[in-house]
Design an enzyme around this catalytic site. Structure first.
Site, PDB file in Angstrom:
ATOM      1  N   ASP A 149     -21.429  16.771  36.526  1.00 35.60           N
ATOM      2  CA  ASP A 149     -22.583  17.280  37.284  1.00 35.60           C
ATOM      3  C   ASP A 149     -23.957  17.029  36.319  1.00 35.60           C
ATOM      4  OD1 ASP A 149     -21.574  17.519  39.776  1.00 35.60           O
ATOM      5  OD2 ASP A 149     -21.403  19.821  39.458  1.00 35.60           O
ATOM      6  N   HIS A 170     -30.356  31.206  24.895  1.00 39.43           N
ATOM      7  CA  HIS A 170     -31.590  30.820  25.577  1.00 39.43           C
ATOM      8  C   HIS A 170     -32.731  31.943  25.302  1.00 39.43           C
ATOM      9  CE1 HIS A 170     -29.711  27.683  27.707  1.00 39.43           C
ATOM     10  NE2 HIS A 170     -29.445  28.300  28.955  1.00 39.43           N
TER      11      HIS A 170
END
Length: 610
Positions: free
Chosen positions: A134, A359
């Site tokens: 994906d 992150h």
């Protein structure tokens, strides 16, 4: 390894293979590669410039240009001259989409034409390992096409998909074509550009742990490189447990023999300090540190990129960027959906490893770092490491964990985390976490940095909120009542969606009375800029091609990041801490609000302005 790094540094070049290409392609040995291969001094593209293929125009009738062309390296200059076209009465230039940048040297003209310092044409071969997944379909191939469409890829390049699935070139192109889109702000020749890009896409089926399969890939790459200086980029879009096998095979059997070889490693980089260190050690058996590009796509976000610009180029902010004026900093990440069938992967890592340790912590380091010596990658990464090493390891009392439960709203029933068939029954993996972190240095001593990240929340957003201190002896406190937070200035950097930077200020409402409200000085990107904002993967892929490491994570930076979270992660798992359950689609556990209140803080995303 030290000898390799030293040799590469002396001539400002990269040795892209640890063994000669002629032998590596046929080798099937799994032992560590020899470090005695031939080291070739090759051209390094400037990290401050972008590839602009076929966009250099030369003033053929200019006397100054004639003087440049008539150098000793006649053959090299002739090669450049064949790739450019004359424009009368103009100086040499490169055309960017957002302006003109002067070409000041012949070297820049050669670079744009895809020619190295020795007059040899170069090519870039990009291999997406795990091409049927994906990530490759939704992000990597579309990002590569966007770079091609904008003219940022070199003149000669090839894209190869590599995976275990059986697929033909035509089937790969058909798969990729479904995800390609053109820029909203310029759609001319869209179909033609797509067709040209897809013609450069090829596929090779093979195992990730078999050198023979990578040797076959090497032969195919050489056919497309056609004797040019070959630069090779491998993007590992595969599970972490097969990173090492793929790197070993690619390094031994498919490295470039006369150019650079670089490998992009997708997160997660381990589960804790020990596994991360083991992964780094294994990678460095086959690659030098400057060949490893650990990607965190959040660092490629436009608003994250703008952090240092906002702070270091605006006098109004830099003097305020300290404990003297800032009361707290909040880094908030929320998704309005659950695991949706990806629970098998997520349950092994959880929200802390998946979002907070990489992150949000990377954004925090960029936000809090001292002014770097320069914009050079190593200078910036040095400052980020200093921030991480100044932080206290996270304690359990400064953390709240949660997990979403089933909830019915508007006649629709949303599943609990453990209702996902890919999630083990009774799993205690957090889908939400809030934490208070502290940086023990002179600039930030005592300032709480609050992180919050979760799935299945009320909205989807990522933002940085900087709440300033109360105005001492504020004359207008009575107009806000007892809630001083209403009178506090707040700088909000909305990373996604609908990118914006706005500053909340107190303002008098027009009229004869003295009534105050909070207003926003708002830089809304969609309203201010007509140009579409590039995807983060576009920026990071281009940086990797150019060798620009500023937005990629260095090994010591990774070690420092894991050292902050590993103790509390182990404590959560060893003590089997039960997460606080919150309804699907809510604002998360109530405990997060108590954590903020502990430091006399209110979460900035909870308020009437939302």
């Amino acid at each position: 390894m030290a000898a390799f790094s030293s040799a590469a540094h002396c001539c400002r070049s990269y040795s892209s293979s640890f063994i000669p290409s002629s032998s590596s392609s046929s080798s099937s040995s799994s032992s560590s590669p020899s470090l005695h291969g031939q080291f070739q001094c090759i051209a390094v593209y400037s990290t401050s410039r972008r590839f602009i293929a076929a966009k250099v125009s030369l003033q053929s009738q200019s006397l100054s240009h004639d003087n440049v062309v008539r150098t000793q390296d006649v053959g090299l200059d002739a090669a450049v001259a064949t790739t450019v076209s004359p424009i009368e009465n103009e100086t040499p230039f490169k055309k960017f989409k957002d302006g003109l940048v002067s070409v000041t040297s012949l070297e820049e003209q050669k670079e744009a034409a895809g020619i190295d310092a020795y007059g040899n044409e170069s090519t870039v071969s990009i291999t997406v390992v795990g091409a049927s997944g994906d990530l490759a379909k939704k992000k990597i191939f579309p990002a590569l096409f966007a770079l091609y469409y904008e003219g940022f890829l070199p003149k000669h390049f090839t894209v190869y998909g590599y995976a275990r699935s059986k697929m033909t070139d035509a089937e790969l192109r058909n798969m990729v074509s479904r995800t390609l889109t053109c820029r909203i702000d310029q759609r001319e020749n869209c179909g033609e550009k797509m067709e040209q890009f897809l013609k450069r896409c090829f596929y090779h089926s093979g195992q990730y742990d078999t050198q023979e399969n990578f040797a076959e890939l090497d032969k195919k790459l050489k056919e497309h490189e056609a004797g040019r200086v070959s630069n090779r980029l491998f993007y590992l879009s595969i599970p972490p447990n097969i990173f090492i096998d793929a790197v070993r095979c690619a390094s031994l059997s498919a490295s470039s023999g006369n150019g650079w070889t670089r490998v992009i490693v997708e997160k997660p980089f381990g589960r804790d300090s020990e596994s991360s260190a083991a992964l780094t050690k294994a990678l460095k058996q086959y690659l030098a540190e400057d060949q490893i590009f650990r990607i965190d796509h959040y660092l490629g976000k436009e608003l994250v990129e703008n952090l240092s610009v906002l702070r270091f180029s605006n006098l109004i902010f830099e003097p305020l960027w300290s404990r003297q004026y800032i009361r707290n900093v909040q880094l908030i990440f929320s998704e309005d959906f659950g695991t949706e069938g990806r629970g098998g992967y997520f349950d092994n890592y959880g929200i802390i490893r998946d979002i907070m340790q990489n992150h949000l912590l990377q954004i925090l380091a960029l936000f809090a770092m001292e002014t770097p010596v320069s914009l050079d990658a190593e200078d910036i990464r040095n400052e980020k490491v200093k921030v991480l090493r100044s932080m206290r390891p996270l304690q359990l009392e400064n953390m709240v964990v949660g997990q979403y439960k089933s909830h019915t709203k508007g006649g629709v029933t949303y599943p609990a985390y453990t209702d996902d068939k890919t999630v083990p029954k009774g799993s205690l993996t957090p889908t939400f976490a809030a934490a208070a972190l502290f940086i023990d240095n002179a600039r930030w001593d005592g300032v709480p940095f609050l992180m919050k990240a979760g799935k299945a929340l009320h909205n989807k957003s990522a933002e940085i909120r900087v709440q300033f201190r109360h105005v001492p002896g504020n004359l207008y406190n009575k107009n806000f009542g007892t809630d001083l937070d209403q009178a506090t200035n707040e700088l909000v950097i909305r990373v996604q969606p609908d990118e914006a930077i706005y500053l909340k200020i107190n303002n008098k409402v027009p009229g004869l009375g003295m009534r105050l409200d909070r207003s926003n000085l708002n830089l809304h990107y969609a309203a201010r800029y007509s140009k579409e904002i590039p995807d983060a993967y576009e920026r990071l892929l281009l940086d990797a091609i150019e060798g620009e490491r500023r937005l990629f994570i260095r090994s010591d930076e990774l070690d420092a990041a894991w050292s902050l979270f590993t103790p509390v992660l182990k404590e959560l798992e060893e003590k089997k801490i039960i997460p606080e359950y919150y309804p699907y689609g809510s604002r998360g556990p109530v405990g997060a609000h108590y954590l903020a209140a502990k430091y006399k803080v209110r979460w900035g995303d909870v308020g009437a302005e939302q």
